[in-house]
Structures are given as C-alpha cells and as structure tokens.
Design an enzyme around this catalytic site. Structure first.
Site, PDB file in Angstrom:
ATOM      1  CD  GLN A 163     -14.120   1.814  -1.967  1.00 47.87           C
ATOM      2  OE1 GLN A 163     -13.765   2.747  -1.267  1.00 47.87           O
ATOM      3  NE2 GLN A 163     -14.282   1.922  -3.272  1.00 47.87           N
ATOM      4  CB  SER A 223      -9.655   0.730   3.901  1.00 49.69           C
ATOM      5  OG  SER A 223      -9.884   1.910   3.177  1.00 49.69           O
ATOM      6  CG  LEU A 224     -15.965   0.915   3.723  1.00 41.34           C
ATOM      7  CD1 LEU A 224     -16.680   2.215   3.952  1.00 41.34           C
ATOM      8  CD2 LEU A 224     -16.549   0.136   2.580  1.00 41.34           C
ATOM      9  NE  ARG A 271     -13.179   6.751   4.326  1.00 35.40           N
ATOM     10  CZ  ARG A 271     -12.721   5.638   3.746  1.00 35.40           C
ATOM     11  NH1 ARG A 271     -13.508   4.940   2.935  1.00 35.40           N
ATOM     12  NH2 ARG A 271     -11.484   5.222   3.976  1.00 35.40           N
ATOM     13  CG  HIS A 288      -5.701   4.296   2.408  1.00 35.34           C
ATOM     14  ND1 HIS A 288      -6.460   4.740   3.464  1.00 35.34           N
ATOM     15  CD2 HIS A 288      -6.362   3.242   1.880  1.00 35.34           C
ATOM     16  CE1 HIS A 288      -7.541   3.973   3.577  1.00 35.34           C
ATOM     17  NE2 HIS A 288      -7.511   3.064   2.626  1.00 35.34           N
ATOM     18  CD  GLN A 342      -9.401   4.579   7.129  1.00 35.95           C
ATOM     19  OE1 GLN A 342     -10.009   5.172   6.247  1.00 35.95           O
ATOM     20  NE2 GLN A 342      -9.907   3.557   7.787  1.00 35.95           N
TER      21      GLN A 342
END
Length: 312
Positions: free
Chosen positions: A12, A93-94, A118, A202, A251
C-alpha cells in the site's frame, strides 16, 4: 529461469489515480487482467484506478485489490513478452499476496477477494482516527524500538516496517504514535513524518483482524509456491504451506522485515530485482538494504523496455 533474478511486489502507498494507463492503452492483457479481477470483486476495478474517486481508491479494502491486480497485470505482461522467470519472489506487506499469485499459490480471483477481506477486517479492527503510522528517518532500529517502548505508557506503539537502514515505520494508537514521534525527534531523528493511512498495520492492534482473517485464508485451495518465496515475518524462504499460511496471518500484527528480506535474496544470489507493480517505492529502499543489489521497474512502457534491455 534466471538465478540472479528476483521479482519484488510493492504494498500500500504505491497506488495512484491513472496508474498503468499508458500500458493499458498499449497492451490489451493489462485490461484483461483487471477485467478478471473486476468479475471476482463485482465492480469495475480498472475504472476505479483510472477515474477514481481518489478517496475510494485510497480506502484500504479497495487499495489492496487494486495494487495486487496492477502487479499481476505487469507480471503477466513480463512473461508474455518473453521475460525470464525469476528464481525468487517477495512482496512488501500486501505485496506478499501478489508474490503468491505470481508463484502459483493463489489464483488472481481468490487473491483479490482475500485482500479485499483483509482490508475490511483491518479497517474494522481500529476505527478511523484511533490509530496512526509514522515514518522515522535517520535513527538506528534499536533506538526506534526503545523510543516506542518508552512512549507506549500502556498503549500500543511499535516499530512495524524495517524498510531500509535508517527508515523505520511505527504504528499503534494515535496518541502513542505522537509520543513516539516526539521521542524519536528528541533522540536525533532527521524526520518523523505521520503517514496518510487509515489503518495502523503490522502492530498488535491488528491481532483481532488476523484471528478473523484465518477463516478466509483457510477456505482457499492453496498450492505450494512454484517459485521460492521470501516472507515478511521470517525474512526467510517459506518451507511449507502451513508455515506460509501461519506467517501470512502473523504478518497482520508483526513487523515487515524488508531489509532482511532483501538481504536474504542477495545471499541466495538474487541481486537483480524487478519491482513488479505501480510506482517505484521499493527501488528506493532496496539499494540501501544490501550491497550490489539493482532494482528495475515495470510501471511504464519505457520502464518495461529498459528493464528488458538491461536483463536481456
């Protein structure tokens, strides 16, 4: 396959209105990939990325499918144009979900629905305005970690993205993030910048989202990755599907160890990295993470041509 090649997928913050417009005009496969994702999601994702409204594109449950689809559209274009298959994949991440689609663990349709869910669960875990994130520039990791511990005062704030040496992102409850920013400045940070995000990713505040997300993750028919994948939580190559799924859930509330992930790729011989997604965020980080690493981009027709020439 090229042993020195790894594909890395952004998270993101890489989205922008009009992303991939030039490529979409030139390559029908880009539009086809977005149509496939749109059919799974039930709305026109390409129209959203091109025309907005921008506030909607920046909602986390829309941002995540948009970046993932853009990344996979570029991945498919690369392969269709005769580009070499990488020896490794990783995602920030994503971006780890984009990497999983590229590695054959997930279908695009399953992945976009999964990251939409998510995003919804992340947004529900912390109401808008109650959480925050900030980038801390120019401090050692240990100093940032200590500042967060001191600033917490019973609230949640922690270091959550180790993006490059001297660039750490913190996240938690808004007031605690403010306190940590002030402490980091007092300890000599060059800058402490609040990030324009709607969710404190996170950190421990996301644990309830992870617990609810497990149902969606376990409902999918996963395949073992056909390309070794370096995961965020471990900064290591996922050993088996159970570990992979467990690390994906963790995560949500554990740090992204990006510096160590890039170092893991480099140690395994992958020093030519291709950022496969919109924007150029990872290219800026990677060069500071490990010596001898070069990052190429695919976000415009010129970038695709330059990367193909460089890696030919």
């Amino acid at each position: 396959m090229s042993a020195s090649l790894a594909f890395v997928f952004p998270g993101q913050g890489s989205q922008s209105l009009g992303m991939l417009a030039e490529l979409g005009a030139q390559y029908p496969s880009i539009i086809d990939t977005f149509k496939e994702a749109s059919d799974a999601l039930g709305y026109d994702l390409w129209a959203l990325t091109q025309q907005g409204p921008e506030e909607q594109l920046n909602q986390t449950d829309k941002t995540q499918p948009a970046i993932l689809t853009a990344s996979i559209a570029l991945w498919r274009l690369w392969l269709a144009e005769g580009g070499a298959r990488p020896a490794y994949v990783a995602g920030h991440s994503l971006g780890e979900y984009s990497a999983l689609v590229a590695a054959g663990s997930l279908t695009l349709a399953d992945a976009v629905k999964l990251v939409e869910r998510r995003g919804q669960l992340m947004q529900e875990a912390v109401p808008a305005g109650q959480g925050g994130m900030a980038a801390i520039l120019g401090l050692d990791d240990a100093v940032v970690i200590a500042a967060c511990a001191e600033a917490a005062q019973g609230d949640v704030v922690s270091a959550v993205n180790f993006n490059s040496p001297g660039q750490v992102v913190i996240a938690g409850q808004a007031a605690a993030v403010e306190r940590a920013m002030e402490l980091c400045k007092a300890k000599g940070a060059k800058r402490a910048l609040p990030l324009p995000v709607s969710v404190p990713s996170h950190c421990e505040l996301m644990r309830p989202a992870a617990e609810r997300f497990a149902e969606a993750v376990n409902a999918i028919d996963w395949q073992a990755p056909q390309i070794p994948l370096v995961q965020n939580v471990s900064a290591a190559i996922a050993g088996d599907l159970d570990t992979l799924k467990s690390d994906l859930l963790q995560q949500l509330y554990k740090p992204v160890r990006w510096v160590e992930s890039v170092q893991c790729l480099a140690v395994n011989g992958a020093t030519q990295l291709v950022e496969c997604g919109p924007g150029k965020v990872l290219a800026g980080l990677n060069k500071r993470c490990a010596d001898g690493v070069a990052t190429f981009n695919l976000n415009t027709p010129d970038a695709v041509a330059a990367t193909r020439a460089a890696l030919a």
